[in-house]
Design a protein around this motif. Structure first.
Motif, PDB file in Angstrom:
ATOM      1  N   MET A   1      -2.033   0.875 -17.069  1.00 11.19           N
ATOM      2  CA  MET A   1      -0.961   0.697 -16.113  1.00 11.19           C
ATOM      3  C   MET A   1      -0.065  -0.450 -16.597  1.00 11.19           C
ATOM      4  SD  MET A   1      -1.110  -0.128 -12.039  1.00 11.19           S
ATOM      5  CE  MET A   1      -2.448  -1.249 -12.164  1.00 11.19           C
ATOM      6  N   ARG A   2       1.234  -0.163 -16.664  1.00 15.94           N
ATOM      7  CA  ARG A   2       2.187  -1.182 -17.065  1.00 15.94           C
ATOM      8  C   ARG A   2       2.684  -1.939 -15.842  1.00 15.94           C
ATOM      9  NH1 ARG A   2       6.575   2.239 -20.036  1.00 15.94           N
ATOM     10  NH2 ARG A   2       6.788   2.697 -17.840  1.00 15.94           N
ATOM     11  N   LYS A   3       3.105  -3.181 -16.040  1.00 14.29           N
ATOM     12  CA  LYS A   3       3.609  -3.980 -14.923  1.00 14.29           C
ATOM     13  C   LYS A   3       4.887  -3.379 -14.333  1.00 14.29           C
ATOM     14  CE  LYS A   3       1.622  -8.300 -16.468  1.00 14.29           C
ATOM     15  NZ  LYS A   3       1.852  -9.658 -16.936  1.00 14.29           N
ATOM     16  N   LEU A   4       5.684  -2.762 -15.167  1.00 15.60           N
ATOM     17  CA  LEU A   4       6.923  -2.144 -14.690  1.00 15.60           C
ATOM     18  C   LEU A   4       6.644  -1.007 -13.710  1.00 15.60           C
ATOM     19  CD1 LEU A   4       9.992  -2.099 -14.878  1.00 15.60           C
ATOM     20  CD2 LEU A   4       9.773  -0.543 -16.810  1.00 15.60           C
ATOM     21  N   ASP A   5       5.507  -0.336 -13.864  1.00 16.26           N
ATOM     22  CA  ASP A   5       5.152   0.754 -12.957  1.00 16.26           C
ATOM     23  C   ASP A   5       4.864   0.267 -11.544  1.00 16.26           C
ATOM     24  OD1 ASP A   5       5.425   2.564 -15.003  1.00 16.26           O
ATOM     25  OD2 ASP A   5       3.296   2.523 -15.540  1.00 16.26           O
ATOM     26  N   LEU A   6       4.598  -1.017 -11.382  1.00 19.98           N
ATOM     27  CA  LEU A   6       4.318  -1.582 -10.068  1.00 19.98           C
ATOM     28  C   LEU A   6       5.593  -1.908  -9.289  1.00 19.98           C
ATOM     29  CD1 LEU A   6       1.424  -4.019 -10.997  1.00 19.98           C
ATOM     30  CD2 LEU A   6       1.246  -1.729 -10.031  1.00 19.98           C
ATOM     31  N   ALA A   7       6.734  -1.950  -9.952  1.00 16.03           N
ATOM     32  CA  ALA A   7       7.981  -2.370  -9.313  1.00 16.03           C
ATOM     33  C   ALA A   7       8.370  -1.515  -8.105  1.00 16.03           C
ATOM     34  CB  ALA A   7       9.108  -2.408 -10.341  1.00 16.03           C
ATOM     35  N   PRO A   8       8.328  -0.176  -8.168  1.00 16.47           N
ATOM     36  CA  PRO A   8       8.702   0.597  -6.979  1.00 16.47           C
ATOM     37  C   PRO A   8       7.800   0.326  -5.781  1.00 16.47           C
ATOM     38  CG  PRO A   8       8.695   2.001  -8.913  1.00 16.47           C
ATOM     39  CD  PRO A   8       8.102   0.698  -9.324  1.00 16.47           C
ATOM     40  N   PHE A  11       8.674  -3.076  -4.342  1.00 10.93           N
ATOM     41  CA  PHE A  11       9.942  -2.979  -3.616  1.00 10.93           C
ATOM     42  C   PHE A  11       9.732  -2.316  -2.256  1.00 10.93           C
ATOM     43  CE2 PHE A  11      13.867  -0.642  -2.610  1.00 10.93           C
ATOM     44  CZ  PHE A  11      14.738  -1.713  -2.482  1.00 10.93           C
ATOM     45  N   LEU A  12       8.924  -1.255  -2.212  1.00 16.56           N
ATOM     46  CA  LEU A  12       8.652  -0.563  -0.961  1.00 16.56           C
ATOM     47  C   LEU A  12       7.889  -1.460   0.015  1.00 16.56           C
ATOM     48  CD1 LEU A  12       8.984   2.072   0.557  1.00 16.56           C
ATOM     49  CD2 LEU A  12       6.929   2.912  -0.563  1.00 16.56           C
ATOM     50  N   ILE A  13       6.976  -2.255  -0.493  1.00 16.38           N
ATOM     51  CA  ILE A  13       6.251  -3.200   0.360  1.00 16.38           C
ATOM     52  C   ILE A  13       7.213  -4.232   0.929  1.00 16.38           C
ATOM     53  CG2 ILE A  13       4.598  -5.114   0.319  1.00 16.38           C
ATOM     54  CD1 ILE A  13       2.882  -3.412  -1.565  1.00 16.38           C
ATOM     55  N   ALA A  14       8.087  -4.786   0.087  1.00 16.89           N
ATOM     56  CA  ALA A  14       9.047  -5.786   0.568  1.00 16.89           C
ATOM     57  C   ALA A  14       9.974  -5.194   1.627  1.00 16.89           C
ATOM     58  CB  ALA A  14       9.860  -6.334  -0.605  1.00 16.89           C
ATOM     59  N   LEU A  15      10.443  -3.978   1.397  1.00 18.71           N
ATOM     60  CA  LEU A  15      11.318  -3.313   2.355  1.00 18.71           C
ATOM     61  C   LEU A  15      10.584  -3.053   3.668  1.00 18.71           C
ATOM     62  CD1 LEU A  15      14.228  -2.546   1.714  1.00 18.71           C
ATOM     63  CD2 LEU A  15      13.453  -0.213   1.339  1.00 18.71           C
ATOM     64  N   LEU A  53      -0.491   4.288  -1.577  1.00 22.54           N
ATOM     65  CA  LEU A  53      -0.762   5.519  -2.325  1.00 22.54           C
ATOM     66  C   LEU A  53      -0.164   5.462  -3.729  1.00 22.54           C
ATOM     67  CD1 LEU A  53      -0.218   8.194   0.464  1.00 22.54           C
ATOM     68  CD2 LEU A  53      -2.387   7.511  -0.586  1.00 22.54           C
ATOM     69  N   LEU A  54       1.003   4.864  -3.847  1.00 25.23           N
ATOM     70  CA  LEU A  54       1.633   4.726  -5.161  1.00 25.23           C
ATOM     71  C   LEU A  54       0.811   3.812  -6.066  1.00 25.23           C
ATOM     72  CD1 LEU A  54       4.086   5.422  -6.910  1.00 25.23           C
ATOM     73  CD2 LEU A  54       5.242   3.457  -5.911  1.00 25.23           C
TER      74      LEU A  54
END
Length: 149
Positions: A1-8, A11-15, A53-54
């Motif tokens: 798992m790459r760190k970039l894959d965690l970005a969405p 972002f969804l958690i922050a929103l 889930l993501l």
């Protein structure tokens, strides 16, 4: 798992947390009906569930496939749409909600999507008329009036 894959997911958690915390002063339940905070809590909770889930999918290591990066034309459409939404938000209080929605609809159909004129005008009339009928007439929602009238 790459760190970039965690970005969405992040972002969804922050929103979602922004929605949940931003409505903290509102009532969840009001007498016999849901209050003003009920639906934002549902939306925020679903956002947190989708983020979990993501993250789980990323942790399992499932291959999301090849990323389809947008080309220049797609980025221009996205930029124009964002500009149109900003104009909608700025114009509604000054020009009125229904005329601003009509202008936004025409802009999206003619400029962004490059549709033909007659179907775009008919679609815009249906959208603007439907907005006025449903919200202003049937639901009695106080929409911003045209030109502050």
């Amino acid at each position: 798992m790459r760190k970039l894959d965690l970005a969405p997911g992040l972002f969804l958690i922050a929103l979602s947390l922004g929605v949940i915390l931003g409505t903290s002063g509102l009532a969840v339940w009001d007498s016999f009906t849901p209050g003003a905070r009920f639906f934002p809590l549902v939306v925020g909770g679903l956002g947190l569930l989708l983020a979990a889930l993501l993250f789980w999918q990323q942790w399992r290591g499932t291959d999301p496939g090849q990323v389809d990066r947008p080309d220049r034309a797609a980025l221009v459409r996205v930029g124009l749409t964002i500009a149109g939404l900003a104009a909608l938000a700025l114009g509604a209080p000054r020009i009125g909600m229904v005329p601003t929605i009509a202008a936004f609809s025409l802009f999206i159909l003619l400029v962004v999507l490059r549709q033909r004129l007659l179907p775009s005008v008919v679609t815009t009339a249906v959208i603007a008329g439907g907005t006025h009928l449903v919200f202003a007439r049937l639901l009695a929602v106080p929409l911003p009036a045209p030109f502050g009238l």
